[in-house]
Scaffold this motif. Sequence first.
Motif, mmCIF file in Angstrom:
data_model
loop_
_atom_site.group_PDB
_atom_site.id
_atom_site.type_symbol
_atom_site.label_atom_id
_atom_site.label_comp_id
_atom_site.label_asym_id
_atom_site.label_seq_id
_atom_site.Cartn_x
_atom_site.Cartn_y
_atom_site.Cartn_z
ATOM 1 N N CYS A 1 0.842 -1.205 0.000
ATOM 2 C CA CYS A 1 0.000 0.000 0.000
ATOM 3 C C CYS A 1 0.873 1.250 0.000
ATOM 4 O O CYS A 1 2.102 1.168 0.052
ATOM 5 C CB CYS A 1 -0.934 -0.023 1.210
ATOM 6 N N ARG A 2 0.232 2.407 -0.023
ATOM 7 C CA ARG A 2 0.976 3.664 -0.141
ATOM 8 C C ARG A 2 1.031 4.463 1.158
ATOM 9 O O ARG A 2 1.733 5.459 1.230
ATOM 10 C CB ARG A 2 0.362 4.516 -1.266
ATOM 11 N N GLN A 3 0.276 4.044 2.158
ATOM 12 C CA GLN A 3 0.350 4.676 3.474
ATOM 13 C C GLN A 3 -0.179 3.670 4.482
ATOM 14 O O GLN A 3 -1.112 2.910 4.194
ATOM 15 C CB GLN A 3 -0.481 5.971 3.511
ATOM 16 N N GLU A 4 0.423 3.626 5.652
ATOM 17 C CA GLU A 4 0.097 2.582 6.624
ATOM 18 C C GLU A 4 -1.346 2.647 7.104
ATOM 19 O O GLU A 4 -1.926 1.610 7.449
ATOM 20 C CB GLU A 4 1.050 2.653 7.825
ATOM 21 N N GLY A 5 -1.938 3.851 7.131
ATOM 22 C CA GLY A 5 -3.353 3.930 7.490
ATOM 23 C C GLY A 5 -4.209 3.197 6.484
ATOM 24 O O GLY A 5 -5.153 2.480 6.846
ATOM 25 N N GLY A 6 -3.887 3.349 5.197
ATOM 26 C CA GLY A 6 -4.600 2.614 4.163
ATOM 27 C C GLY A 6 -4.383 1.118 4.292
ATOM 28 O O GLY A 6 -5.310 0.321 4.108
ATOM 29 N N ALA A 7 -3.154 0.707 4.619
ATOM 30 C CA ALA A 7 -2.850 -0.716 4.763
ATOM 31 C C ALA A 7 -3.642 -1.338 5.907
ATOM 32 O O ALA A 7 -4.208 -2.433 5.773
ATOM 33 C CB ALA A 7 -1.356 -0.911 4.987
ATOM 34 N N SER A 8 -3.689 -0.663 7.054
ATOM 35 C CA SER A 8 -4.414 -1.223 8.200
ATOM 36 C C SER A 8 -5.923 -1.221 7.957
ATOM 37 O O SER A 8 -6.635 -2.130 8.393
ATOM 38 C CB SER A 8 -4.071 -0.467 9.488
ATOM 39 N N MET A 9 -6.431 -0.216 7.239
ATOM 40 C CA MET A 9 -7.853 -0.208 6.899
ATOM 41 C C MET A 9 -8.199 -1.330 5.922
ATOM 42 O O MET A 9 -9.247 -1.964 6.023
ATOM 43 C CB MET A 9 -8.257 1.154 6.319
ATOM 44 N N MET A 10 -7.311 -1.582 4.944
ATOM 45 C CA MET A 10 -7.550 -2.692 4.019
ATOM 46 C C MET A 10 -7.562 -4.015 4.770
ATOM 47 O O MET A 10 -8.416 -4.885 4.519
ATOM 48 C CB MET A 10 -6.484 -2.722 2.926
ATOM 49 N N ALA A 11 -6.616 -4.200 5.682
ATOM 50 C CA ALA A 11 -6.568 -5.447 6.453
ATOM 51 C C ALA A 11 -7.819 -5.593 7.302
ATOM 52 O O ALA A 11 -8.367 -6.698 7.425
ATOM 53 C CB ALA A 11 -5.307 -5.461 7.319
ATOM 54 N N GLU A 12 -8.281 -4.503 7.874
ATOM 55 C CA GLU A 12 -9.499 -4.551 8.694
ATOM 56 C C GLU A 12 -10.703 -4.911 7.837
ATOM 57 O O GLU A 12 -11.529 -5.753 8.218
ATOM 58 C CB GLU A 12 -9.699 -3.196 9.381
ATOM 59 N N ALA A 13 -10.821 -4.290 6.663
ATOM 60 C CA ALA A 13 -11.943 -4.591 5.770
ATOM 61 C C ALA A 13 -11.864 -6.026 5.263
ATOM 62 O O ALA A 13 -12.892 -6.710 5.121
ATOM 63 C CB ALA A 13 -11.949 -3.615 4.596
ATOM 64 N N HIS A 14 -10.645 -6.512 4.990
ATOM 65 C CA HIS A 14 -10.466 -7.898 4.562
ATOM 66 C C HIS A 14 -11.018 -8.857 5.615
ATOM 67 O O HIS A 14 -11.648 -9.874 5.286
ATOM 68 C CB HIS A 14 -8.982 -8.171 4.321
ATOM 69 N N PRO B 1 -9.833 2.317 0.797
ATOM 70 C CA PRO B 1 -9.119 1.094 1.168
ATOM 71 C C PRO B 1 -10.052 -0.108 1.336
ATOM 72 O O PRO B 1 -9.713 -1.218 0.932
ATOM 73 C CB PRO B 1 -8.438 1.462 2.496
ATOM 74 N N ALA B 2 -11.231 0.116 1.910
ATOM 75 C CA ALA B 2 -12.172 -0.989 2.116
ATOM 76 C C ALA B 2 -12.662 -1.548 0.792
ATOM 77 O O ALA B 2 -12.785 -2.771 0.617
ATOM 78 C CB ALA B 2 -13.349 -0.517 2.971
ATOM 79 N N ALA B 3 -12.953 -0.673 -0.165
ATOM 80 C CA ALA B 3 -13.413 -1.135 -1.476
ATOM 81 C C ALA B 3 -12.322 -1.934 -2.177
ATOM 82 O O ALA B 3 -12.596 -2.951 -2.835
ATOM 83 C CB ALA B 3 -13.832 0.056 -2.331
#
Length: 545
Positions: free
Chosen positions: A52-65, A423-425
Amino acid sequence: MTGNPETLTGGQAIVELLRRNGVDRVFTVPGESFLPVLDALHDAPDIELVVCRQEGGASMMAEAHAKITGRPGVCFVTRGPGSANALAGLHVASQDSTPLLVFVGQVPHGFQEREAWQEVNVKALFGSVAKWASDIQEAERLPEYVSRAFATAQSGRKGPVVMGLPEDLLYQRLNRVELERSPGVQSYPAPRDVLSLLALLAEARRPLAIFGGSGWTPESRQQLQHFAETHGLPVVTAFRRQDRFDNGSPNYAGDAGLGMNPQLAELIKDADLLIAVGTRLGDIATRHYELVEVPRPRQQLIHVHPEAEELGRVYQPDLAICAGIQGFADAVGALTRPLLTAERESWLGRARRVYLDWSKPTELPGPLQFGEIVAWLGKRLPSNAAISNGAGNYTLWVHRFYPFRALGSQLAPTSGSMGYGLPAAIAAKLANPERPAVCFAGDGCFLMTCQELATAVQYKANVIIIVVNNGSYGSIRMHQDKQYPGRRYGTDLINPDMLRLAEAFGAGAARVERTDQFAEVFEQALNADRPFLIELIIDPAILRP
């Protein structure tokens, strides 16, 4: 891999433990503090690495996953600023009760507590939002710690766990350990609790259920929907938990969220029995604790929650049932139908009419009717389409006019985190490329994580982003106008050209200024071979449906 085949480096051991626990995708912004993990992932083709391009986006993607799959999301970030950025997604996981593991590359053991470069105190930084936060101090204890992390994240009230990984530990070797998948532990209701619930429900004249929380599966949802429909029970969903019950069911009465239907609020107040399943009954669902008074509600209250400490924490229930969603669903899903009174039938009909009247699109000034667009999407998209959003007044239209029909179709943070939608999408599209993933975002919300468009393009996650552009932080401006009329300050925005911005990332883009333009543009986006941004131009004066 090199070295003794009977041993593993710390980095290899972590990847093997992820594999044993069914992890097939991890999200990261790489850091030199966990290079051995990255190297081990290089030899793990069964685990996809999403950079990912920023850790906030990475953690949100992992949470949505985790929300989408029902399995713990996994994220790797580096120490210091990387871990601080990741805190945004951790807070979402905490308030949304989502199982999430965040691994933080840490300074070497010998450097700790010297304020070494980018050093962070994992327990201090994450302790208030994580179920458990700790540094692993010995390579030999990696299997123990990681196994505990998976169990903790999935048991009781689900939530995030943070593991600090000292850099030197990842290079050390340890013996292979044969471990099975760490189970999540959930409680089941006692038979006497089920009998007590049935007795209270039989005596009630105006019962109402509120469904929420995490840990739902298609099976448990079907069982609890059958229970509600069999017993003539109106069902309200908690804030941003609208996919916990089919909105098309004759028993669905609406969502207890922001901008709540006033008639729904009256239903909650008029109920003589509330059955709260999975939800904490927080301030949003209770309209700042007015609809359900603290500590002793006017209504009789049956509270079902997987965490014993939550029961009686805010409300004193008439019946407290410590049970996970699946356990409760197994216990009540097959109960036989009682004889419903005419009053109960009338109460159910009233509840359904409240929702149907509220879900009709409202007419607003100007050529673009956002409510009509959202309602049209509800008819155009398949029931399993993933609809995500962050925070802002634009979400009022989405939650009010879109009918959520399938579990996992709503990805929305109960914590109200801006920037979550994109990130969730992306996570939803990666998990199931065949289903549409549509992100709603305000202009301010979108610009919080717009850099993740690069991630979407790189991994061919062809999401659709609908940016509702009113040139302001609309929800803050609404509150500002109410509290300090005529003194608007700090809420107006000067935005970039959204279309050129999207195109610079390699995404498609189009602008819609009239309702009749939307359908054609949306079909173009749906058939595009890349992510696609649709900008809706909204009058800044329009702040709610």
